[in-house]
Write a protein that holds these residues in place. Structure first.
Motif, PDB file in Angstrom:
ATOM      1  N   GLU A   1      28.735  31.338  29.496  1.00 50.37           N
ATOM      2  CA  GLU A   1      29.590  30.208  30.070  1.00 50.37           C
ATOM      3  C   GLU A   1      30.453  30.818  31.265  1.00 50.37           C
ATOM      4  O   GLU A   1      30.650  30.416  32.310  1.00 50.37           O
ATOM      5  CB  GLU A   1      30.243  29.475  29.043  1.00 50.37           C
ATOM      6  N   ALA A   2      31.317  31.614  30.589  1.00 52.47           N
ATOM      7  CA  ALA A   2      32.289  32.275  31.448  1.00 52.47           C
ATOM      8  C   ALA A   2      31.589  33.170  32.917  1.00 52.47           C
ATOM      9  O   ALA A   2      32.000  32.973  33.825  1.00 52.47           O
ATOM     10  CB  ALA A   2      33.135  33.247  30.833  1.00 52.47           C
ATOM     11  N   THR A   3      30.462  33.942  32.323  1.00 51.91           N
ATOM     12  CA  THR A   3      29.857  34.484  33.604  1.00 51.91           C
ATOM     13  C   THR A   3      29.391  33.569  34.502  1.00 51.91           C
ATOM     14  O   THR A   3      29.357  33.973  35.727  1.00 51.91           O
ATOM     15  CB  THR A   3      28.834  35.482  32.847  1.00 51.91           C
ATOM     16  N   SER A   4      28.607  32.534  33.981  1.00 53.30           N
ATOM     17  CA  SER A   4      28.242  31.472  34.925  1.00 53.30           C
ATOM     18  C   SER A   4      29.153  30.831  35.723  1.00 53.30           C
ATOM     19  O   SER A   4      29.356  30.479  36.969  1.00 53.30           O
ATOM     20  CB  SER A   4      27.511  30.213  34.408  1.00 53.30           C
ATOM     21  N   SER A   5      30.441  30.504  35.324  1.00 51.94           N
ATOM     22  CA  SER A   5      31.762  29.995  36.022  1.00 51.94           C
ATOM     23  C   SER A   5      32.229  31.114  37.040  1.00 51.94           C
ATOM     24  O   SER A   5      32.544  30.550  38.118  1.00 51.94           O
ATOM     25  CB  SER A   5      32.685  29.709  34.793  1.00 51.94           C
ATOM     26  N   LEU A   6      32.306  32.469  36.527  1.00 58.64           N
ATOM     27  CA  LEU A   6      32.642  33.125  37.408  1.00 58.64           C
ATOM     28  C   LEU A   6      31.577  33.240  38.996  1.00 58.64           C
ATOM     29  O   LEU A   6      32.159  33.404  39.743  1.00 58.64           O
ATOM     30  CB  LEU A   6      32.840  34.654  36.918  1.00 58.64           C
ATOM     31  N   ARG A   7      30.385  33.400  38.513  1.00 60.73           N
ATOM     32  CA  ARG A   7      29.344  33.427  39.789  1.00 60.73           C
ATOM     33  C   ARG A   7      29.511  31.987  40.682  1.00 60.73           C
ATOM     34  O   ARG A   7      29.507  32.158  41.769  1.00 60.73           O
ATOM     35  CB  ARG A   7      28.008  33.453  38.988  1.00 60.73           C
ATOM     36  N   ARG A   8      29.764  31.126  39.915  1.00 63.65           N
ATOM     37  CA  ARG A   8      29.793  29.859  40.603  1.00 63.65           C
ATOM     38  C   ARG A   8      31.320  29.836  41.721  1.00 63.65           C
ATOM     39  O   ARG A   8      30.889  29.581  42.734  1.00 63.65           O
ATOM     40  CB  ARG A   8      30.080  28.573  39.898  1.00 63.65           C
ATOM     41  N   GLN A   9      32.511  30.446  41.296  1.00 61.70           N
ATOM     42  CA  GLN A   9      33.628  30.550  41.766  1.00 61.70           C
ATOM     43  C   GLN A   9      33.298  31.522  42.727  1.00 61.70           C
ATOM     44  O   GLN A   9      33.779  31.356  44.301  1.00 61.70           O
ATOM     45  CB  GLN A   9      34.677  30.958  40.761  1.00 61.70           C
ATOM     46  N   CYS A  10      32.611  32.638  42.528  1.00 64.72           N
ATOM     47  CA  CYS A  10      32.365  33.663  43.754  1.00 64.72           C
ATOM     48  C   CYS A  10      31.306  33.173  44.687  1.00 64.72           C
ATOM     49  O   CYS A  10      31.588  33.228  45.982  1.00 64.72           O
ATOM     50  CB  CYS A  10      31.448  34.675  42.987  1.00 64.72           C
TER      51      CYS A  10
ATOM     52  N   LYS B   1      42.553  37.316  39.801  1.00 57.33           N
ATOM     53  CA  LYS B   1      43.714  37.019  38.919  1.00 57.33           C
ATOM     54  C   LYS B   1      43.771  35.639  38.349  1.00 57.33           C
ATOM     55  O   LYS B   1      44.198  35.649  37.202  1.00 57.33           O
ATOM     56  CB  LYS B   1      45.134  37.080  40.134  1.00 57.33           C
ATOM     57  N   ASP B   2      43.299  34.805  39.224  1.00 61.31           N
ATOM     58  CA  ASP B   2      43.233  33.369  38.580  1.00 61.31           C
ATOM     59  C   ASP B   2      42.204  33.417  37.378  1.00 61.31           C
ATOM     60  O   ASP B   2      42.387  32.617  36.399  1.00 61.31           O
ATOM     61  CB  ASP B   2      42.643  32.447  39.562  1.00 61.31           C
ATOM     62  N   PHE B   3      41.060  34.232  37.349  1.00 58.66           N
ATOM     63  CA  PHE B   3      39.980  33.921  36.273  1.00 58.66           C
ATOM     64  C   PHE B   3      40.495  34.612  35.177  1.00 58.66           C
ATOM     65  O   PHE B   3      40.044  34.330  34.146  1.00 58.66           O
ATOM     66  CB  PHE B   3      38.657  34.459  37.161  1.00 58.66           C
ATOM     67  N   SER B   4      41.299  35.773  35.457  1.00 55.95           N
ATOM     68  CA  SER B   4      41.799  36.599  34.242  1.00 55.95           C
ATOM     69  C   SER B   4      42.429  35.926  33.551  1.00 55.95           C
ATOM     70  O   SER B   4      42.913  36.596  32.277  1.00 55.95           O
ATOM     71  CB  SER B   4      41.895  37.868  34.802  1.00 55.95           C
ATOM     72  N   LYS B   5      43.392  34.948  33.845  1.00 57.24           N
ATOM     73  CA  LYS B   5      44.349  34.338  33.329  1.00 57.24           C
ATOM     74  C   LYS B   5      43.905  33.698  31.996  1.00 57.24           C
ATOM     75  O   LYS B   5      44.373  33.767  30.898  1.00 57.24           O
ATOM     76  CB  LYS B   5      45.111  33.325  34.105  1.00 57.24           C
TER      77      LYS B   5
ATOM     78  N   LYS C   1      38.999  38.723  31.840  1.00 56.90           N
ATOM     79  CA  LYS C   1      38.365  39.634  32.591  1.00 56.90           C
ATOM     80  C   LYS C   1      37.837  38.626  33.608  1.00 56.90           C
ATOM     81  O   LYS C   1      38.234  37.428  33.772  1.00 56.90           O
ATOM     82  CB  LYS C   1      36.965  39.698  31.802  1.00 56.90           C
ATOM     83  N   PRO C   2      37.576  39.263  34.991  1.00 59.58           N
ATOM     84  CA  PRO C   2      37.162  40.441  35.012  1.00 59.58           C
ATOM     85  C   PRO C   2      38.473  41.427  35.347  1.00 59.58           C
ATOM     86  O   PRO C   2      39.724  40.854  35.700  1.00 59.58           O
ATOM     87  CB  PRO C   2      36.524  40.665  36.685  1.00 59.58           C
ATOM     88  N   VAL C   3      38.503  42.682  35.295  1.00 58.36           N
ATOM     89  CA  VAL C   3      39.351  43.877  35.693  1.00 58.36           C
ATOM     90  C   VAL C   3      39.138  44.510  36.553  1.00 58.36           C
ATOM     91  O   VAL C   3      38.048  45.066  36.837  1.00 58.36           O
ATOM     92  CB  VAL C   3      39.484  44.641  34.168  1.00 58.36           C
ATOM     93  N   LEU C   4      40.114  44.550  37.362  1.00 64.97           N
ATOM     94  CA  LEU C   4      39.827  45.479  38.765  1.00 64.97           C
ATOM     95  C   LEU C   4      39.633  46.816  38.616  1.00 64.97           C
ATOM     96  O   LEU C   4      40.677  47.288  37.857  1.00 64.97           O
ATOM     97  CB  LEU C   4      41.016  44.894  39.605  1.00 64.97           C
TER      98      LEU C   4
ATOM     99  N   VAL D   1      42.977  51.896  43.936  1.00 73.55           N
ATOM    100  CA  VAL D   1      42.255  52.065  42.572  1.00 73.55           C
ATOM    101  C   VAL D   1      43.334  51.832  41.595  1.00 73.55           C
ATOM    102  O   VAL D   1      44.568  51.888  41.655  1.00 73.55           O
ATOM    103  CB  VAL D   1      42.164  53.785  42.627  1.00 73.55           C
ATOM    104  N   GLY D   2      42.798  51.007  40.610  1.00 71.34           N
ATOM    105  CA  GLY D   2      43.559  50.685  39.431  1.00 71.34           C
ATOM    106  C   GLY D   2      44.033  49.033  39.727  1.00 71.34           C
ATOM    107  O   GLY D   2      43.759  48.646  40.675  1.00 71.34           O
ATOM    108  N   GLU D   3      44.075  48.542  38.400  1.00 67.80           N
ATOM    109  CA  GLU D   3      44.521  47.299  38.143  1.00 67.80           C
ATOM    110  C   GLU D   3      45.854  46.740  38.851  1.00 67.80           C
ATOM    111  O   GLU D   3      46.080  45.559  39.088  1.00 67.80           O
ATOM    112  CB  GLU D   3      44.466  46.770  36.594  1.00 67.80           C
ATOM    113  N   ASN D   4      46.673  47.919  38.720  1.00 69.63           N
ATOM    114  CA  ASN D   4      48.126  47.621  39.221  1.00 69.63           C
ATOM    115  C   ASN D   4      48.225  47.265  40.694  1.00 69.63           C
ATOM    116  O   ASN D   4      48.872  47.100  41.230  1.00 69.63           O
ATOM    117  CB  ASN D   4      49.040  48.856  38.781  1.00 69.63           C
TER     118      ASN D   4
END
Length: 172
Positions: A34-43, A96-100, A104-107, A118-121
């Motif tokens: 469900e989350a993967t599908s939601s992420l793909r739709r938002q992308c 940022k919005d999706f990982s709240k 995930k996803p993690v940059l 490079v890095g999530e920071n």
């Protein structure tokens, strides 16, 4: 997977890397369906192309590409997804919005405006990056501002003179 299939995937990835101005590497593992599908739709709605790839194939595609992305090789570990886009800050905002909600996803890294992050920071820095068109728009606005001020003053001066002349003619 046969060698010819791998070569086709590498060629396709190389073409994608060369054709898009920006791309992000992210870890989207452990998301449920469900989350993967939601992420793909938002992308899709934000015109971001999300592709899950094998690290070895992505590395070969990066080596074959026109981009200077040698610094990205170190982050090609674990699960990797590539987010291709034309607007450099859109995937960062999406991540940022999706990982709240989903953690995930993690940059992992990003190639934006000919620079490697490079890095999530680096997520906040990527969110604040302005596109080339936005910067050009601001520059044009700054250049137009003095001209608009001068024209406005000239026009208001003409209205003032016209008002004085009209008042004088009415007195007569």
């Amino acid at each position: 997977m046969k060698r010819s299939e791998k070569l086709d995937i590498i060629d396709n990835l190389t073409q994608e890397i060369n054709s898009y101005s920006h791309f992000y590497l992210a870890d989207v593992s452990n998301l449920n369906a469900e989350a993967t599908s939601s992420l793909r739709r938002q992308c899709f709605s934000k015109q971001i192309k999300l592709v899950v790839v094998k690290n070895t194939l992505l590395r070969k595609a990066l080596e074959n590409s026109e981009k200077n992305a040698d610094e990205l090789y170190d982050v090609l570990k674990g699960n990797t997804s590539v987010m291709f886009c034309e607007v450099g800050s859109e995937p960062a905002k999406l991540i940022k919005d999706f990982s709240k909600k989903h953690k995930k996803p993690v940059l992992k890294a990003a190639f934006v405006e000919e620079s490697v992050y490079v890095g999530e920071n680096q997520l906040e820095a990527l969110i604040s990056i302005k596109s080339k068109n936005e910067l050009l728009g601001e520059l044009i606005g700054l250049l137009q501002s003095p001209i608009k001020t001068v024209l406005g003053q000239l026009q208001s001066g003409g209205n003032t003179i016209h008002g004085i002349l009209q008042t004088l003619s009415e007195k007569e």
